[in-house]
Design an enzyme around this catalytic site. Structure first.
Site, mmCIF file in Angstrom:
data_model
loop_
_atom_site.group_PDB
_atom_site.id
_atom_site.type_symbol
_atom_site.label_atom_id
_atom_site.label_comp_id
_atom_site.label_asym_id
_atom_site.label_seq_id
_atom_site.Cartn_x
_atom_site.Cartn_y
_atom_site.Cartn_z
ATOM 1 N N ASN A 149 -71.605 11.195 -33.920
ATOM 2 C CA ASN A 149 -71.054 11.877 -32.747
ATOM 3 C C ASN A 149 -71.960 11.809 -31.530
ATOM 4 O O ASN A 149 -71.500 11.999 -30.411
ATOM 5 C CB ASN A 149 -70.758 13.346 -33.067
ATOM 6 C CG ASN A 149 -71.926 14.040 -33.732
ATOM 7 O OD1 ASN A 149 -72.456 13.580 -34.739
ATOM 8 N ND2 ASN A 149 -72.349 15.154 -33.171
ATOM 9 N N GLN A 177 -65.305 12.051 -35.798
ATOM 10 C CA GLN A 177 -65.296 11.288 -34.539
ATOM 11 C C GLN A 177 -64.499 9.992 -34.664
ATOM 12 O O GLN A 177 -64.307 9.296 -33.668
ATOM 13 C CB GLN A 177 -66.731 10.949 -34.107
ATOM 14 C CG GLN A 177 -67.562 12.158 -33.717
ATOM 15 C CD GLN A 177 -67.085 12.853 -32.443
ATOM 16 O OE1 GLN A 177 -66.317 12.294 -31.652
ATOM 17 N NE2 GLN A 177 -67.516 14.087 -32.249
ATOM 18 N N THR A 240 -53.826 32.719 -45.723
ATOM 19 C CA THR A 240 -52.494 32.356 -45.225
ATOM 20 C C THR A 240 -52.617 31.155 -44.298
ATOM 21 O O THR A 240 -53.447 31.140 -43.389
ATOM 22 C CB THR A 240 -51.867 33.560 -44.488
ATOM 23 O OG1 THR A 240 -51.828 34.650 -45.406
ATOM 24 C CG2 THR A 240 -50.466 33.242 -43.991
ATOM 25 N N CYS A 327 -72.043 20.218 -29.940
ATOM 26 C CA CYS A 327 -71.732 21.000 -31.145
ATOM 27 C C CYS A 327 -72.888 21.903 -31.536
ATOM 28 O O CYS A 327 -72.704 22.920 -32.170
ATOM 29 C CB CYS A 327 -71.374 20.079 -32.298
ATOM 30 S SG CYS A 327 -69.889 19.178 -31.943
HETATM 31 N N1 PLP Z 1 -68.681 16.638 -37.620
HETATM 32 C C1 PLP Z 1 -68.843 15.920 -36.502
HETATM 33 C C2 PLP Z 1 -69.264 14.498 -36.605
HETATM 34 C C3 PLP Z 1 -68.600 16.493 -35.262
HETATM 35 O O1 PLP Z 1 -68.775 15.766 -34.146
HETATM 36 C C4 PLP Z 1 -68.221 17.853 -35.191
HETATM 37 C C5 PLP Z 1 -68.032 18.517 -33.890
HETATM 38 O O2 PLP Z 1 -68.411 18.004 -32.878
HETATM 39 C C6 PLP Z 1 -68.046 18.554 -36.399
HETATM 40 C C7 PLP Z 1 -68.299 17.928 -37.593
HETATM 41 C C8 PLP Z 1 -67.606 19.990 -36.406
HETATM 42 O O3 PLP Z 1 -66.223 20.064 -36.162
HETATM 43 P P1 PLP Z 1 -65.558 21.456 -35.656
HETATM 44 O O4 PLP Z 1 -65.990 21.643 -34.252
HETATM 45 O O5 PLP Z 1 -64.091 21.211 -35.792
HETATM 46 O O6 PLP Z 1 -66.026 22.506 -36.579
#
Ligand code: PLP
Length: 384
Positions: A149, A177, A240, A327
């Protein structure tokens, strides 16, 4: 505004929102209820499941709706590791998303697993010979993402799957990604994920709402749930079900254009953009693998400049990007991915990621490139 932060999140597709709306309003039934309202919600949920399953080419009963990539990674890794005790050894890489790294760390701390982190080179590539040497008879799971990512580097998934399966280990891939850019047919020979045991997707990276997601885990495999309760989702994820978000996700994946076509179209634009940036901005250095990379991710370091300041300068010029990974919210720590690639912390602090979408145009990238040159000049104190 030119939005080049699609790896952080994407806007919700109007069609996905429209499809979800009735399941938030008039059709509010609980899919487990046996009255008409419940049965209609159940049917909508199962139709969404079948649509996504046919998009991934796997049985509908392999699919678990989740709240996104983080939950999906947790479920696949913890669920498979705890329920398939061939041994207590897991292999992953230091460039994985925190959702993977923190989960294996939990398994190590709380359940006594041994975690092997493969080394990566300066471009984020793992070494297949090292993977072969690290696999053991007690390796339960190999978890490696399809496309990174932050730096976009793509792992050689077919070779990883073959190597792991040769010793009987399972393979999970975080494909968060990758959706929309790679052929994710789990059952099709020739796709990059053919034969994978578990695969995680997140809705908000592909035009569905935040908090939607799906993880496909081969039905024959035992999974220890992370969420315990009423036994929904084939006893793999209680709670749910969020019918509206499942319907939105199914609509968004169905609307995704042909990944192969979009990948080659956007990769060409990305390559021109990278070449232009590297040629015209002396401080710019591409991070990640220059060829085996995500079609829509171009990330750079800008030695001597602060990534956050550059990002703000770009924003003032109407271009929205990320520094490092959004993230790992709110953190100004250097990216663990760049550090794992051996990039010095002070250089890692200068990183900026541009991530495109299927609708990114040549004109937008040209404007972004000009804005970047001006932003770099402004941050360098030259002003423009
Ligand atoms: N894995 C990767 C490679 C990501 O880029 C991200 C978020 O950017 C995630 C996991 C986490 O996903 P979420 O934001 O839906 O929890």
């Amino acid at each position: 505004m030119i939005y080049l932060d699609n790896a952080a999140t994407t806007p919700v597709l109007p069609a996905a929102l429209e499809a979800a709306w009735p399941w938030l309003t008039s059709e509010f039934g609980n899919p487990s209820s046996t009255h008409e309202l419940g049965l209609r919600a159940h049917t909508a949920l199962e139709n969404a499941r079948s649509q996504i399953a046919s998009w991934l080419d796997c049985p509908a009963s392999d699919m678990v709706f989740t709240s996104g990539g983080t939950e999906g990674d947790n479920l696949a890794i913890t669920g498979l590791a705890l329920a398939n005790p061939r041994g207590k050894h897991i292999i992953t890489a230091p460039t994985e998303h925190e959702a993977v790294l923190a989960t294996v760390n939990y398994l190590e701390r709380v359940h006594g697993f041994e975690i092997s982190l493969l080394s990566v080179d300066e471009f984020g590539n793992i070494s297949l010979p090292e993977l072969h040497n690290t696999l053991r008879p007690d390796t339960t799971l190999v978890t490696l993402m399809l496309a990174n990512n932050e730096i976009g580097t793509v792992h050689p998934m077919p070779e990883i799957i073959t190597a792991a399966h040769a010793v009987g280990a399972l393979v999970h891939t975080d494909a968060v990604q990758a959706a929309g850019w790679f052929d994710l047919h789990m059952g099709k020979n020739g796709s990059v994920v053919a034969g994978v045991d578990a695969l995680t997707l997140s809705g908000h990276k592909l035009g569905a709402p935040k908090g939607s997601g799906v993880t496909a885990i081969r039905g024959r495999l035992a999974v220890e749930p992370v969420l315990h309760g009423g036994g929904q989702e084939f006893d793999r994820r209680s709670g749910t079900e969020n019918v509206a978000w499942a319907v939105a996700l199914a609509t968004a994946v169905t609307a995704l254009a042909d990944p192969q076509h979009e990948s080659s179209r956007i990769s060409a634009l990305r390559d021109d953009f990278i070449a232009e940036v590297v040629d015209t901005i002396p401080q710019a250095a591409l991070t990640g693998n220059s060829t085996e990379r995500h079609p829509a991710i171009a990330s750079f370091t800008f030695a001597g400049l602060n990534g956050e300041t550059l990002l703000l300068e770009l924003e003032q010029r109407g271009v929205i990007v990320s520094s490092g990974s959004a993230c790992a919210a709110g953190s100004d720590e250097p990216s663990h991915v760049l550090l794992a690639c051996g990039i010095d912390a002070d250089i890692a602090q200068t990183s900026v990621r541009f991530s495109m979408s299927h609708s990114t145009t040549v004109e937008e990238l040209a404007t972004a490139q000009k804005a970047l040159s001006k932003a770099v000049a402004a941050v360098s104190g030259l002003g423009q």
